[in-house]
Write a protein that holds these residues in place. Structure first.
Motif, PDB file in Angstrom:
ATOM      1  N   ILE A 139       0.745  -1.159   0.231  1.00 50.08           N
ATOM      2  CA  ILE A 139       0.086   0.018  -0.014  1.00 50.08           C
ATOM      3  C   ILE A 139       1.008   1.476   0.027  1.00 50.08           C
ATOM      4  CG2 ILE A 139      -1.743   1.127   1.243  1.00 50.08           C
ATOM      5  CD1 ILE A 139      -2.858  -1.358   2.304  1.00 50.08           C
ATOM      6  N   LEU A 140       0.683   2.126  -0.961  1.00 48.73           N
ATOM      7  CA  LEU A 140       1.329   3.551  -1.158  1.00 48.73           C
ATOM      8  C   LEU A 140       0.587   4.413  -0.935  1.00 48.73           C
ATOM      9  CD1 LEU A 140       3.290   2.698  -4.510  1.00 48.73           C
ATOM     10  CD2 LEU A 140       4.016   2.082  -1.960  1.00 48.73           C
ATOM     11  N   VAL A 141       0.882   5.905  -0.176  1.00 51.25           N
ATOM     12  CA  VAL A 141       0.183   6.712   0.150  1.00 51.25           C
ATOM     13  C   VAL A 141       0.760   8.071  -0.336  1.00 51.25           C
ATOM     14  CG1 VAL A 141      -0.930   7.958   1.987  1.00 51.25           C
ATOM     15  CG2 VAL A 141      -0.798   5.830   2.379  1.00 51.25           C
ATOM     16  N   THR A 142      -0.096   8.777  -1.214  1.00 52.38           N
ATOM     17  CA  THR A 142       0.321   9.942  -1.758  1.00 52.38           C
ATOM     18  C   THR A 142      -0.375  11.290  -1.370  1.00 52.38           C
ATOM     19  OG1 THR A 142      -0.947   9.798  -3.736  1.00 52.38           O
ATOM     20  CG2 THR A 142       1.114   8.665  -3.814  1.00 52.38           C
ATOM     21  N   ARG A 143       0.120  12.447  -1.403  1.00 52.71           N
ATOM     22  CA  ARG A 143      -0.328  13.519  -1.175  1.00 52.71           C
ATOM     23  C   ARG A 143      -0.387  14.397  -2.581  1.00 52.71           C
ATOM     24  NH1 ARG A 143      -0.727  15.358   4.364  1.00 52.71           N
ATOM     25  NH2 ARG A 143      -0.375  17.490   3.411  1.00 52.71           N
ATOM     26  N   HIS A 144      -1.482  15.425  -2.663  1.00 50.06           N
ATOM     27  CA  HIS A 144      -1.332  16.505  -3.843  1.00 50.06           C
ATOM     28  C   HIS A 144      -0.333  17.222  -3.938  1.00 50.06           C
ATOM     29  CE1 HIS A 144      -2.920  18.555  -7.192  1.00 50.06           C
ATOM     30  NE2 HIS A 144      -3.153  19.520  -6.450  1.00 50.06           N
ATOM     31  N   ASP A 145       0.133  17.552  -2.457  1.00 50.94           N
ATOM     32  CA  ASP A 145       1.151  18.788  -2.424  1.00 50.94           C
ATOM     33  C   ASP A 145       2.493  18.112  -2.294  1.00 50.94           C
ATOM     34  OD1 ASP A 145       0.673  17.402   0.026  1.00 50.94           O
ATOM     35  OD2 ASP A 145       0.295  19.225   1.287  1.00 50.94           O
ATOM     36  N   GLU A 146       2.651  16.884  -2.606  1.00 49.62           N
ATOM     37  CA  GLU A 146       4.116  16.148  -2.622  1.00 49.62           C
ATOM     38  C   GLU A 146       4.379  15.521  -3.757  1.00 49.62           C
ATOM     39  OE1 GLU A 146       4.335  15.469   2.378  1.00 49.62           O
ATOM     40  OE2 GLU A 146       4.422  13.999   0.832  1.00 49.62           O
ATOM     41  N   GLU A 147       5.426  15.169  -4.398  1.00 46.36           N
ATOM     42  CA  GLU A 147       5.950  14.567  -5.299  1.00 46.36           C
ATOM     43  C   GLU A 147       5.708  12.889  -5.026  1.00 46.36           C
ATOM     44  OE1 GLU A 147       6.996  15.272  -8.551  1.00 46.36           O
ATOM     45  OE2 GLU A 147       6.193  16.968  -7.958  1.00 46.36           O
ATOM     46  N   PRO A 148       5.175  12.118  -6.100  1.00 48.21           N
ATOM     47  CA  PRO A 148       4.950  10.838  -5.643  1.00 48.21           C
ATOM     48  C   PRO A 148       6.408  10.017  -5.688  1.00 48.21           C
ATOM     49  CG  PRO A 148       4.275  11.298  -7.811  1.00 48.21           C
ATOM     50  CD  PRO A 148       4.498  12.602  -7.084  1.00 48.21           C
ATOM     51  N   ASP A 149       7.218  10.260  -5.089  1.00 49.27           N
ATOM     52  CA  ASP A 149       8.412   9.529  -5.092  1.00 49.27           C
ATOM     53  C   ASP A 149       8.306   8.060  -4.975  1.00 49.27           C
ATOM     54  OD1 ASP A 149       9.885  11.755  -5.805  1.00 49.27           O
ATOM     55  OD2 ASP A 149      10.206  12.511  -3.775  1.00 49.27           O
ATOM     56  N   VAL A 150       7.477   7.614  -3.899  1.00 46.63           N
ATOM     57  CA  VAL A 150       7.416   6.284  -3.361  1.00 46.63           C
ATOM     58  C   VAL A 150       6.639   5.408  -4.502  1.00 46.63           C
ATOM     59  CG1 VAL A 150       5.252   6.706  -2.418  1.00 46.63           C
ATOM     60  CG2 VAL A 150       6.613   4.635  -1.703  1.00 46.63           C
ATOM     61  N   LEU A 151       5.745   6.196  -5.484  1.00 44.57           N
ATOM     62  CA  LEU A 151       5.308   5.651  -6.509  1.00 44.57           C
ATOM     63  C   LEU A 151       6.445   5.471  -7.677  1.00 44.57           C
ATOM     64  CD1 LEU A 151       2.486   4.512  -7.585  1.00 44.57           C
ATOM     65  CD2 LEU A 151       1.859   6.854  -8.418  1.00 44.57           C
ATOM     66  N   ARG A 152       7.031   6.165  -7.663  1.00 45.17           N
ATOM     67  CA  ARG A 152       8.136   6.351  -8.868  1.00 45.17           C
ATOM     68  C   ARG A 152       8.947   4.918  -8.665  1.00 45.17           C
ATOM     69  NH1 ARG A 152       8.526  12.042  -8.515  1.00 45.17           N
ATOM     70  NH2 ARG A 152       7.929  13.075 -10.346  1.00 45.17           N
ATOM     71  N   GLU A 153       9.294   4.826  -7.536  1.00 45.14           N
ATOM     72  CA  GLU A 153      10.128   3.505  -7.006  1.00 45.14           C
ATOM     73  C   GLU A 153       9.526   2.388  -7.509  1.00 45.14           C
ATOM     74  OE1 GLU A 153      12.119   1.694  -3.216  1.00 45.14           O
ATOM     75  OE2 GLU A 153      11.599   3.583  -2.935  1.00 45.14           O
ATOM     76  N   ALA A 154       8.271   2.286  -6.922  1.00 44.18           N
ATOM     77  CA  ALA A 154       7.347   0.978  -7.216  1.00 44.18           C
ATOM     78  C   ALA A 154       7.103   0.780  -8.616  1.00 44.18           C
ATOM     79  CB  ALA A 154       5.933   1.128  -6.582  1.00 44.18           C
ATOM     80  N   LEU A 155       7.146   1.761  -9.729  1.00 46.15           N
ATOM     81  CA  LEU A 155       6.922   1.780 -10.857  1.00 46.15           C
ATOM     82  C   LEU A 155       7.980   1.315 -11.685  1.00 46.15           C
ATOM     83  CD1 LEU A 155       4.210   4.456 -11.368  1.00 46.15           C
ATOM     84  CD2 LEU A 155       3.735   2.070 -11.160  1.00 46.15           C
ATOM     85  N   ALA A 156       9.544   1.798 -11.149  1.00 46.48           N
ATOM     86  CA  ALA A 156      10.335   1.752 -12.120  1.00 46.48           C
ATOM     87  C   ALA A 156      10.967   0.587 -12.635  1.00 46.48           C
ATOM     88  CB  ALA A 156      11.680   2.208 -11.330  1.00 46.48           C
ATOM     89  N   HIS A 157      11.137   0.353 -13.969  1.00 47.47           N
ATOM     90  CA  HIS A 157      11.589  -0.804 -14.893  1.00 47.47           C
ATOM     91  C   HIS A 157      10.629  -1.713 -14.882  1.00 47.47           C
ATOM     92  CE1 HIS A 157      15.372   1.288 -14.813  1.00 47.47           C
ATOM     93  NE2 HIS A 157      15.325   1.449 -13.477  1.00 47.47           N
ATOM     94  N   LYS A 158       9.268  -1.506 -14.507  1.00 44.92           N
ATOM     95  CA  LYS A 158       8.172  -2.383 -14.676  1.00 44.92           C
ATOM     96  C   LYS A 158       7.199  -2.036 -15.923  1.00 44.92           C
ATOM     97  CE  LYS A 158       8.638  -4.293 -10.068  1.00 44.92           C
ATOM     98  NZ  LYS A 158       9.782  -3.623  -9.494  1.00 44.92           N
ATOM     99  N   VAL A 159       6.321  -2.865 -16.106  1.00 49.96           N
ATOM    100  CA  VAL A 159       5.102  -2.455 -16.925  1.00 49.96           C
ATOM    101  C   VAL A 159       3.906  -2.380 -15.882  1.00 49.96           C
ATOM    102  CG1 VAL A 159       3.541  -3.071 -18.857  1.00 49.96           C
ATOM    103  CG2 VAL A 159       6.130  -3.467 -19.063  1.00 49.96           C
ATOM    104  N   SER A 160       3.327  -1.412 -15.582  1.00 50.95           N
ATOM    105  CA  SER A 160       2.289  -1.444 -14.591  1.00 50.95           C
ATOM    106  C   SER A 160       1.036  -0.738 -15.206  1.00 50.95           C
ATOM    107  CB  SER A 160       2.673  -0.317 -13.402  1.00 50.95           C
ATOM    108  OG  SER A 160       3.916  -1.099 -12.962  1.00 50.95           O
ATOM    109  N   ALA A 161      -0.035  -1.304 -14.879  1.00 50.77           N
ATOM    110  CA  ALA A 161      -1.669  -0.815 -15.126  1.00 50.77           C
ATOM    111  C   ALA A 161      -2.108   0.125 -14.108  1.00 50.77           C
ATOM    112  CB  ALA A 161      -2.399  -2.107 -15.715  1.00 50.77           C
TER     113      ALA A 161
END
Length: 341
Positions: free
Chosen positions: A186-208
């Motif tokens: 589970i990842l949690v993001t905020r509108h007022d922050e960059e989604p760095d944790v999401l970038r890490e989870a998506l890197a070098h993968k094919v994600s829908a």
């Protein structure tokens, strides 16, 4: 004229030995197909009215527009499919290549419009993970939709990840507690922050990415892929949001990998999923189901007093929370609970 003379006349009129060239429609089709040894591999990144945009050799800077070869017939081709192309693969304007082969899929994300719709829609092929995007507020979270996406991911061979957006508007604690016992990232993001944790989870993968309209999915995509320029819309007063993305498209991530932005959807039907497929997403109940009566609907008392799922849970081999989630899905699949709304 004698009978023998008449037979001799008929022999002279017999044209059985005359070769007649068959018409074009009667020519037998050969089962041999060209090997296309010179075909180039590509990744389908967008589909639009009988034309497929493909990244040649998986390179996002080498896009080629292609049509489906005649020998493929009605073979479905969706975003994420790995295909072979022949013909003009230069990518120049007003040129078309041909898709001659579609590789076997490693995963498939499927859905139906609702639980009574027999038409199965393939949304994305070959994605490694399914990012389920859910807002914590505006619109409020819907756990039923999350659960259905989890089942679609498990049955389709995708690894599920839950992404909670708009944490600056509401706390994620309650929703996190509801899924604490699941083996789910589970990842949690905020509108007022960059989604760095999401970038890490998506890197070098094919994600829908999948989610209701208005949950902030396209906003995330635009932060992850600055050149994406996906439409961002305001949430409608109805509460479910209006559709902002209209077609699925695979977008290249700057650091490597692809993210498939899917259209905002209002429901995630499971008509294509059998009850056994749903139970299979909960491994701790698989053996117990085999011991249930043949007519058991696994709903528990009073409808199914002899359901073995309760026995497993009472013995401590499964949790009540997991059992409740499973039964919610089974009830909805049977049309007994419209919990998505």
């Amino acid at each position: 004229m004698t009978g023998r003379a008449r037979r001799d006349d008929w022999r002279r009129l017999d044209e059985a030995d005359v070769r007649v060239r068959p018409g074009r429609g009667t020519r037998p089709r050969s089962k041999l197909r060209p090997e296309h040894a010179d075909a180039r591999s590509a990744l389908v990144v967008e589909v639009d009215r009988g034309r497929w945009t493909c990244a040649l050799d998986g390179d996002p800077d080498r896009e080629v527009v292609a049509m489906r070869a005649r020998e493929l017939g009605r073979t479905p081709i969706v975003v994420g499919d790995r295909v072979d192309l022949v013909g003009d693969t230069s990518g120049r304007p007003d040129t078309l290549a041909r898709v001659v082969r579609v590789a076997d899929r490693s995963s498939v994300l499927r859905r139906t419009a609702d639980d009574n719709d027999p038409f199965e829609r393939v949304v994305v092929a070959n994605a490694e993970q399914l990012m389920i995007v859910c807002a914590l507020a505006d619109p409020p979270p819907r756990t039923g939709f999350i659960d259905r996406c989890l089942v679609a991911a498990f049955t389709g061979g995708l690894g599920p990840v839950l992404c909670l957006t708009k944490a600056d508007l509401a706390s994620p604690d309650e929703l996190l507690a509801g899924y604490a016992e699941l083996d789910l990232r589970i990842l949690v993001t905020r509108h007022d922050e960059e989604p760095d944790v999401l970038r890490e989870a998506l890197a070098h993968k094919v994600s829908a990415l999948v989610g209701h309209s208005g949950v902030g999915k396209s906003t995330l995509v635009n932060k992850l892929v600055p050149d994406a320029d996906r439409a961002i819309g305001a949430v409608s007063a109805v509460g479910k949001g209006r559709h902002t993305s209209t077609t699925a498209v695979a977008l290249p991530l700057p650091g490597g990998g692809w993210v498939v932005d899917t259209p905002g959807i209002r429901s995630f039907g499971l008509a294509h999923v059998r009850p056994g497929d749903i139970v299979a997403a909960f491994p701790e109940f698989v053996e117990a189901v085999e011991e249930c009566p043949s007519n058991c609907g696994h709903r528990g008392p009073p409808e199914d007093p002899d359901c073995m799922l309760d026995v497993v849970t009472a013995a401590g081999e499964a949790t009540a929370g997991r059992l409740g989630s499973l039964r919610r899905l089974l009830a909805s699949r049977a049309g007994l609970d419209e919990y998505q709304d």
